[in-house]
Design a protein around this motif. Sequence first.
Motif, PDB file in Angstrom:
ATOM      1  N   VAL A 199       0.848  -1.196   0.000  1.00 32.47           N
ATOM      2  CA  VAL A 199       0.000   0.000   0.000  1.00 32.47           C
ATOM      3  C   VAL A 199       0.884   1.246   0.000  1.00 32.47           C
ATOM      4  O   VAL A 199       1.890   1.311   0.721  1.00 32.47           O
ATOM      5  CB  VAL A 199      -0.919   0.015   1.235  1.00 32.47           C
ATOM      6  CG1 VAL A 199      -1.661   1.342   1.347  1.00 32.47           C
ATOM      7  CG2 VAL A 199      -1.899  -1.152   1.197  1.00 32.47           C
ATOM      8  N   ALA A 200       0.532   2.250  -0.805  1.00 33.91           N
ATOM      9  CA  ALA A 200       1.182   3.565  -0.782  1.00 33.91           C
ATOM     10  C   ALA A 200       0.307   4.520  -1.594  1.00 33.91           C
ATOM     11  O   ALA A 200      -0.507   4.089  -2.409  1.00 33.91           O
ATOM     12  CB  ALA A 200       2.591   3.506  -1.371  1.00 33.91           C
ATOM     13  N   ASP A 201       0.494   5.796  -1.394  1.00 29.82           N
ATOM     14  CA  ASP A 201      -0.227   6.805  -2.170  1.00 29.82           C
ATOM     15  C   ASP A 201       0.647   7.199  -3.354  1.00 29.82           C
ATOM     16  O   ASP A 201       1.381   8.186  -3.321  1.00 29.82           O
ATOM     17  CB  ASP A 201      -0.542   8.019  -1.294  1.00 29.82           C
ATOM     18  CG  ASP A 201      -1.385   9.062  -1.998  1.00 29.82           C
ATOM     19  OD1 ASP A 201      -1.767   8.834  -3.167  1.00 29.82           O
ATOM     20  OD2 ASP A 201      -1.652  10.119  -1.390  1.00 29.82           O
ATOM     21  N   PHE A 202       0.576   6.416  -4.435  1.00 32.17           N
ATOM     22  CA  PHE A 202       1.502   6.570  -5.555  1.00 32.17           C
ATOM     23  C   PHE A 202       1.298   7.867  -6.332  1.00 32.17           C
ATOM     24  O   PHE A 202       2.228   8.367  -6.962  1.00 32.17           O
ATOM     25  CB  PHE A 202       1.382   5.375  -6.501  1.00 32.17           C
ATOM     26  CG  PHE A 202       1.797   4.080  -5.873  1.00 32.17           C
ATOM     27  CD1 PHE A 202       3.135   3.786  -5.684  1.00 32.17           C
ATOM     28  CD2 PHE A 202       0.848   3.166  -5.445  1.00 32.17           C
ATOM     29  CE1 PHE A 202       3.531   2.588  -5.095  1.00 32.17           C
ATOM     30  CE2 PHE A 202       1.226   1.966  -4.853  1.00 32.17           C
ATOM     31  CZ  PHE A 202       2.569   1.679  -4.678  1.00 32.17           C
ATOM     32  N   ASP A 203       0.073   8.410  -6.323  1.00 34.10           N
ATOM     33  CA  ASP A 203      -0.195   9.657  -7.040  1.00 34.10           C
ATOM     34  C   ASP A 203      -0.329  10.847  -6.098  1.00 34.10           C
ATOM     35  O   ASP A 203      -0.621  11.963  -6.538  1.00 34.10           O
ATOM     36  CB  ASP A 203      -1.441   9.533  -7.917  1.00 34.10           C
ATOM     37  CG  ASP A 203      -2.676   9.088  -7.132  1.00 34.10           C
ATOM     38  OD1 ASP A 203      -2.593   8.939  -5.887  1.00 34.10           O
ATOM     39  OD2 ASP A 203      -3.730   8.855  -7.775  1.00 34.10           O
ATOM     40  N   ARG A 204      -0.165  10.635  -4.818  1.00 33.23           N
ATOM     41  CA  ARG A 204      -0.197  11.679  -3.794  1.00 33.23           C
ATOM     42  C   ARG A 204      -1.471  12.516  -3.862  1.00 33.23           C
ATOM     43  O   ARG A 204      -1.440  13.740  -3.733  1.00 33.23           O
ATOM     44  CB  ARG A 204       1.047  12.570  -3.885  1.00 33.23           C
ATOM     45  CG  ARG A 204       2.346  11.838  -3.582  1.00 33.23           C
ATOM     46  CD  ARG A 204       3.536  12.764  -3.478  1.00 33.23           C
ATOM     47  NE  ARG A 204       3.322  13.727  -2.394  1.00 33.23           N
ATOM     48  CZ  ARG A 204       3.575  15.028  -2.501  1.00 33.23           C
ATOM     49  NH1 ARG A 204       4.021  15.529  -3.653  1.00 33.23           N
ATOM     50  NH2 ARG A 204       3.387  15.823  -1.476  1.00 33.23           N
ATOM     51  N   ASP A 205      -2.598  11.819  -3.966  1.00 30.73           N
ATOM     52  CA  ASP A 205      -3.877  12.519  -3.950  1.00 30.73           C
ATOM     53  C   ASP A 205      -4.524  12.483  -2.572  1.00 30.73           C
ATOM     54  O   ASP A 205      -5.664  12.908  -2.411  1.00 30.73           O
ATOM     55  CB  ASP A 205      -4.833  11.937  -5.001  1.00 30.73           C
ATOM     56  CG  ASP A 205      -5.271  10.512  -4.684  1.00 30.73           C
ATOM     57  OD1 ASP A 205      -4.704   9.889  -3.749  1.00 30.73           O
ATOM     58  OD2 ASP A 205      -6.185  10.008  -5.374  1.00 30.73           O
ATOM     59  N   GLY A 206      -3.812  11.985  -1.582  1.00 28.10           N
ATOM     60  CA  GLY A 206      -4.335  11.908  -0.221  1.00 28.10           C
ATOM     61  C   GLY A 206      -5.010  10.599   0.111  1.00 28.10           C
ATOM     62  O   GLY A 206      -5.421  10.395   1.258  1.00 28.10           O
ATOM     63  N   HIS A 207      -5.140   9.715  -0.855  1.00 34.45           N
ATOM     64  CA  HIS A 207      -5.756   8.405  -0.654  1.00 34.45           C
ATOM     65  C   HIS A 207      -4.729   7.311  -0.931  1.00 34.45           C
ATOM     66  O   HIS A 207      -4.105   7.302  -2.006  1.00 34.45           O
ATOM     67  CB  HIS A 207      -6.951   8.215  -1.597  1.00 34.45           C
ATOM     68  CG  HIS A 207      -8.029   9.235  -1.425  1.00 34.45           C
ATOM     69  ND1 HIS A 207      -9.017   9.126  -0.476  1.00 34.45           N
ATOM     70  CD2 HIS A 207      -8.267  10.400  -2.074  1.00 34.45           C
ATOM     71  CE1 HIS A 207      -9.830  10.166  -0.549  1.00 34.45           C
ATOM     72  NE2 HIS A 207      -9.388  10.957  -1.510  1.00 34.45           N
ATOM     73  N   ASP A 208      -4.547   6.416   0.023  1.00 37.37           N
ATOM     74  CA  ASP A 208      -3.654   5.288  -0.217  1.00 37.37           C
ATOM     75  C   ASP A 208      -4.183   4.438  -1.369  1.00 37.37           C
ATOM     76  O   ASP A 208      -5.394   4.374  -1.618  1.00 37.37           O
ATOM     77  CB  ASP A 208      -3.531   4.421   1.037  1.00 37.37           C
ATOM     78  CG  ASP A 208      -2.575   5.009   2.064  1.00 37.37           C
ATOM     79  OD1 ASP A 208      -1.708   5.813   1.678  1.00 37.37           O
ATOM     80  OD2 ASP A 208      -2.702   4.660   3.258  1.00 37.37           O
ATOM     81  N   ASP A 209      -3.260   3.796  -2.060  1.00 41.75           N
ATOM     82  CA  ASP A 209      -3.584   2.912  -3.179  1.00 41.75           C
ATOM     83  C   ASP A 209      -3.140   1.495  -2.825  1.00 41.75           C
ATOM     84  O   ASP A 209      -2.174   1.295  -2.079  1.00 41.75           O
ATOM     85  CB  ASP A 209      -2.887   3.378  -4.454  1.00 41.75           C
ATOM     86  CG  ASP A 209      -3.110   4.864  -4.720  1.00 41.75           C
ATOM     87  OD1 ASP A 209      -4.275   5.303  -4.639  1.00 41.75           O
ATOM     88  OD2 ASP A 209      -2.122   5.571  -4.995  1.00 41.75           O
ATOM     89  N   LEU A 210      -3.827   0.507  -3.377  1.00 42.83           N
ATOM     90  CA  LEU A 210      -3.566  -0.902  -3.087  1.00 42.83           C
ATOM     91  C   LEU A 210      -2.924  -1.573  -4.289  1.00 42.83           C
ATOM     92  O   LEU A 210      -3.410  -1.436  -5.418  1.00 42.83           O
ATOM     93  CB  LEU A 210      -4.875  -1.621  -2.743  1.00 42.83           C
ATOM     94  CG  LEU A 210      -4.836  -3.150  -2.636  1.00 42.83           C
ATOM     95  CD1 LEU A 210      -3.958  -3.589  -1.469  1.00 42.83           C
ATOM     96  CD2 LEU A 210      -6.250  -3.706  -2.499  1.00 42.83           C
ATOM     97  N   VAL A 211      -1.851  -2.316  -4.050  1.00 46.60           N
ATOM     98  CA  VAL A 211      -1.230  -3.114  -5.100  1.00 46.60           C
ATOM     99  C   VAL A 211      -1.373  -4.587  -4.744  1.00 46.60           C
ATOM    100  O   VAL A 211      -1.042  -5.002  -3.626  1.00 46.60           O
ATOM    101  CB  VAL A 211       0.251  -2.770  -5.299  1.00 46.60           C
ATOM    102  CG1 VAL A 211       0.832  -3.583  -6.454  1.00 46.60           C
ATOM    103  CG2 VAL A 211       0.438  -1.288  -5.553  1.00 46.60           C
TER     104      VAL A 211
END
Length: 485
Positions: free
Chosen positions: A278-290
């Motif tokens: 998990v990380a916020d790859f686009d830095r939009d304030g929402h974590d992203d799931l891989v």
Amino acid sequence: MSRPQHKHSRRSVALSAAVVAAALAGGLLVTVPGSASAAPSGLADDFNGDGYRDLATGAPGAVAGGKAKAGAVVVNYGSSSGISAARHKTTSESSSGVPGVSETSDRFGTELAHGDLNNDGYGDLVVGTPLENVGADVDGGSVTVLWGSSSGLSGGTAISDPNASGHDRFGQSLAVGDFTGDGKTDLAVGSTGKDVWIFKGGFTKSRGAAGKLRFDAKITSGAYPDGAVQLAAGDFDNDGADDVVVGSADGNFVYRGASTGPTLQTEAGPGYAGALTVADFDRDGHDDLVVGTDFVDIMDQTTTGGYVTVFYGAAAGVDTARSAVFSQDTAGVPGADEPHDNFGGALAAGDVDGDRYPDLAVGANFESLGSADQTGSVWVLRGGASGLTGTGAQSFNQGTSGVPGANESSDLFGEAVHLADHDKDGHADLSVGAGGENSDDGAVWVLRGAGAGVTATGAVNFGASSVGIGTSGKDPMFGDAMSGS
């Protein structure tokens, strides 16, 4: 198609009793003190509080207390010069203050997670030992918290299984996060059952968690009674409470965090994730799931060698309508998709180039190179304003210029990967584990992060014997697991 057994059961492991009697009986090989007068850093993976992120690696085949395959964990401490073999500490169930007893085939160090559970400013290490026999309960499993301190990991506390008769392999998956939204660090633990347990923050060394709650994941007990094979934590909806992802044979399910316990939000991708991160790859304030799909069955025509899927976070949580798939056939990603590469079998996130966007490390431990079969490779995909991209992706193996070693069959380079800034230069460093290196002795590589990405210049490599673990025909599998990977 039948699912292969858990990766840690695929080969026999052991370690030299003579070496461990001298090295592990007291629980450490090298003590690296922090600064007793300075306040601890508060970093979740800084186990000695000196301000540098540390690297925790499992050697689940290590002999400890004279018992084969009992297992051990090695912490290599960060510093201004990065990670080195010399700055390390090794812990087993034979270590002073650690609960339990080293027993044959326990495999202490099979699963690892980290976080400051007792809020003292020192990172703590959570160790899952899913094959440990608990009394008459064969493979009942156990979980131990090893406590950080100014001298590194010191002592531990057992986390009792609340439902020992209802499942096996307690501790086969772990995740750390604030799942109840109360500002305290919680611990999620999975097993072969559908019950996932949240041990609530407010931990103390004497009593462990402040409380616990259970939620039943969307898992059936049909042909694949493997339970919660993977767990991950991230705040996908940015509501202040971490959500928990449960990877199982039935799918990868996202549960929204709440004070009363997680509730189902969505399913993200097919079952049997080889890895989650998990990380916020686009830095939009929402974590992203891989989700890494390393095992591809006959019904999955996406690739033959494995792939990773990023599902982006949004106000409502994980948005399955906004996703992207990456494999060795993706434009910009080096290599070529081949059957059984296991691309996506290991994942880690961190900012290697210092642009403030997290990047993604992907391991494929079965990648064959030249005449070497299952030697393994690792890729780094870049994050950016539009999310992950194959553009500018890098790949590394033991044949890459500057990377120590040589590609050999069954090395399993990339079996574990980790990204963290160990020297405080603003760039995450890439650590790679290869549990199969040198006939299952195992080894670890650390490659520095830099403005142009990961570089092999100045790469560090060390094996089990360099951290005091005996290797004479005993298969310690050092590098089989890393915390945060």
